[in-house]
Write a protein that holds these residues in place. Structure first.
Motif, PDB file in Angstrom:
ATOM      1  N   LEU A  24       0.825  -1.208   0.000  1.00  0.00           N
ATOM      2  CA  LEU A  24       0.000   0.000   0.000  1.00  0.00           C
ATOM      3  C   LEU A  24       0.860   1.258   0.000  1.00  0.00           C
ATOM      4  O   LEU A  24       2.027   1.237   0.412  1.00  0.00           O
ATOM      5  CB  LEU A  24      -0.892   0.010   1.246  1.00  0.00           C
ATOM      6  CG  LEU A  24      -1.914  -1.110   1.358  1.00  0.00           C
ATOM      7  CD1 LEU A  24      -2.591  -1.049   2.721  1.00  0.00           C
ATOM      8  CD2 LEU A  24      -2.944  -1.012   0.249  1.00  0.00           C
ATOM      9  N   PRO A  25       0.305   2.382  -0.419  1.00  0.00           N
ATOM     10  CA  PRO A  25       1.013   3.658  -0.249  1.00  0.00           C
ATOM     11  C   PRO A  25       1.251   3.924   1.240  1.00  0.00           C
ATOM     12  O   PRO A  25       0.557   3.376   2.110  1.00  0.00           O
ATOM     13  CB  PRO A  25       0.045   4.685  -0.842  1.00  0.00           C
ATOM     14  CG  PRO A  25      -0.898   3.903  -1.683  1.00  0.00           C
ATOM     15  CD  PRO A  25      -0.994   2.549  -1.076  1.00  0.00           C
ATOM     16  N   LEU A  26       2.227   4.770   1.523  1.00  0.00           N
ATOM     17  CA  LEU A  26       2.644   5.027   2.896  1.00  0.00           C
ATOM     18  C   LEU A  26       1.480   5.415   3.795  1.00  0.00           C
ATOM     19  O   LEU A  26       1.323   4.852   4.887  1.00  0.00           O
ATOM     20  CB  LEU A  26       3.703   6.132   2.912  1.00  0.00           C
ATOM     21  CG  LEU A  26       4.178   6.607   4.282  1.00  0.00           C
ATOM     22  CD1 LEU A  26       4.841   5.476   5.050  1.00  0.00           C
ATOM     23  CD2 LEU A  26       5.137   7.785   4.139  1.00  0.00           C
ATOM     24  N   ASP A  27       0.641   6.355   3.363  1.00  0.00           N
ATOM     25  CA  ASP A  27      -0.409   6.840   4.248  1.00  0.00           C
ATOM     26  C   ASP A  27      -1.394   5.733   4.606  1.00  0.00           C
ATOM     27  O   ASP A  27      -1.837   5.616   5.754  1.00  0.00           O
ATOM     28  CB  ASP A  27      -1.127   8.054   3.656  1.00  0.00           C
ATOM     29  CG  ASP A  27      -1.735   7.783   2.276  1.00  0.00           C
ATOM     30  OD1 ASP A  27      -1.363   6.766   1.643  1.00  0.00           O
ATOM     31  OD2 ASP A  27      -2.578   8.590   1.834  1.00  0.00           O
ATOM     32  N   ARG A  28      -1.732   4.879   3.630  1.00  0.00           N
ATOM     33  CA  ARG A  28      -2.688   3.808   3.906  1.00  0.00           C
ATOM     34  C   ARG A  28      -2.058   2.713   4.767  1.00  0.00           C
ATOM     35  O   ARG A  28      -2.713   2.142   5.654  1.00  0.00           O
ATOM     36  CB  ARG A  28      -3.215   3.227   2.603  1.00  0.00           C
ATOM     37  CG  ARG A  28      -4.192   4.143   1.873  1.00  0.00           C
ATOM     38  CD  ARG A  28      -4.753   3.472   0.638  1.00  0.00           C
ATOM     39  NE  ARG A  28      -5.427   2.224   0.939  1.00  0.00           N
ATOM     40  CZ  ARG A  28      -5.721   1.297   0.020  1.00  0.00           C
ATOM     41  NH1 ARG A  28      -5.376   1.487  -1.250  1.00  0.00           N
ATOM     42  NH2 ARG A  28      -6.348   0.194   0.361  1.00  0.00           N
ATOM     43  N   ALA A  29      -0.790   2.397   4.523  1.00  0.00           N
ATOM     44  CA  ALA A  29      -0.111   1.386   5.337  1.00  0.00           C
ATOM     45  C   ALA A  29      -0.038   1.832   6.788  1.00  0.00           C
ATOM     46  O   ALA A  29      -0.284   1.041   7.713  1.00  0.00           O
ATOM     47  CB  ALA A  29       1.292   1.127   4.791  1.00  0.00           C
ATOM     48  N   LEU A  30       0.271   3.102   7.017  1.00  0.00           N
ATOM     49  CA  LEU A  30       0.344   3.617   8.381  1.00  0.00           C
ATOM     50  C   LEU A  30      -1.036   3.676   9.019  1.00  0.00           C
ATOM     51  O   LEU A  30      -1.192   3.400  10.216  1.00  0.00           O
ATOM     52  CB  LEU A  30       1.013   4.987   8.393  1.00  0.00           C
ATOM     53  CG  LEU A  30       2.486   5.016   7.991  1.00  0.00           C
ATOM     54  CD1 LEU A  30       3.027   6.434   8.007  1.00  0.00           C
ATOM     55  CD2 LEU A  30       3.323   4.126   8.899  1.00  0.00           C
ATOM     56  N   ALA A  31      -2.048   4.038   8.246  1.00  0.00           N
ATOM     57  CA  ALA A  31      -3.413   4.083   8.786  1.00  0.00           C
ATOM     58  C   ALA A  31      -3.873   2.680   9.182  1.00  0.00           C
ATOM     59  O   ALA A  31      -4.514   2.493  10.230  1.00  0.00           O
ATOM     60  CB  ALA A  31      -4.360   4.700   7.768  1.00  0.00           C
TER      61      ALA A  31
END
Length: 248
Positions: free
Chosen positions: A78-85
């Motif tokens: 996933l993109p960074l923001d989605r992986a962190l979310a």
């Protein structure tokens, strides 16, 4: 095996160390950065691992002793923001399950064949270490490693010999007494002996390691070399100890 940390403090540390991992990842140029202490992983793999671990233990705590272990399959790549979310949501799910259970619920654990209790409290305790060590992994990957928080490191040193060493293969060398001395004050001693003692019985030799609790614990987890520790005894014994330990 007991902890000096209360259950609410354990939950706070799980939350804090998980957030520290995500902060380190967010500071990286991208998720393809390799993790030197887990050489087969990128930062993307590390975030996905923490997400899967937290979802796994949230399910285990909710189900109690009847839990049937199944590997979660979170979204990957996933993109960074989605992986962190996703990671943040998984941590929240774990903490919610632990708060609902309290510290004494019987649970399935991978250490159930040892002497460590299989309860929601010991799961919370171990998840402090899971998040703390992997936060350090992420910090190493971005070139900004920090020591583990003192209270987490001291509790991890108390947990480590009782959780990992009894579940490793029988000690294959001559008897040894391992002594860990922290510069913060607390010390512990642990005797290791082969399953079939030599005849005549050999007195144990001593291996003493002295240093900050964070350095000692990260060395036991094979996250840092032992060169910064004061070592008394045969250095080969330390090599034997680190290569023998089964890490869960």
């Amino acid at each position: 095996m007991t902890t000096s940390l209360g259950f609410p403090e354990l939950l706070d540390l799980v939350d804090e160390r998980s957030a520290a991992l995500r902060k380190a990842v967010a500071d990286a140029p991208d998720l393809t950065v390799r993790v030197p202490s887990c050489p087969d992983w990128t930062l993307s793999d590390l975030v996905d691992h923490l997400t899967a671990v937290h979802l796994f233990w949230a399910s285990a705590v909710a189900a109690g002793p009847d839990f049937v272990p199944t590997r979660p399959e979170p979204e990957t790549g996933l993109p960074l923001d989605r992986a962190l979310a996703n990671s943040e949501a998984a941590t929240a799910a774990l903490l919610a399950a632990l708060r609902e259970a309290g510290p004494d619920r019987p649970c399935w654990t991978w250490w159930r064949d040892g002497d460590t209790p299989s309860t929601s409290g010991t799961i919370a305790r171990h998840q402090v270490q899971e998040a703390a060590v992997h936060a350090h992994d992420a910090q190493l990957a971005v070139g900004a490693p920090l020591p583990l928080p003192e209270r987490a490191a001291l509790d991890g040193l108390d947990e480590f010999p009782d959780l990992y060493w009894p579940l490793s293969a029988p000690w294959p060398h001559a008897p040894v007494t391992v002594r860990l001395h922290t510069t913060e004050g607390p010390a512990l001693s642990y005797d290791l002996a082969p399953a079939e003692p030599a005849t005549p019985a050999q007195p144990p030799t001593a291996l003493e390691l002295t240093g900050p609790a964070s350095d000692l614990l990260l060395t036991l987890h094979r996250r840092r070399p032992p060169t910064g520790l004061l070592t008394t005894g045969d250095p080969a014994l330390l090599d034997h100890l680190l290569s023998w330990t089964r890490l869960g």
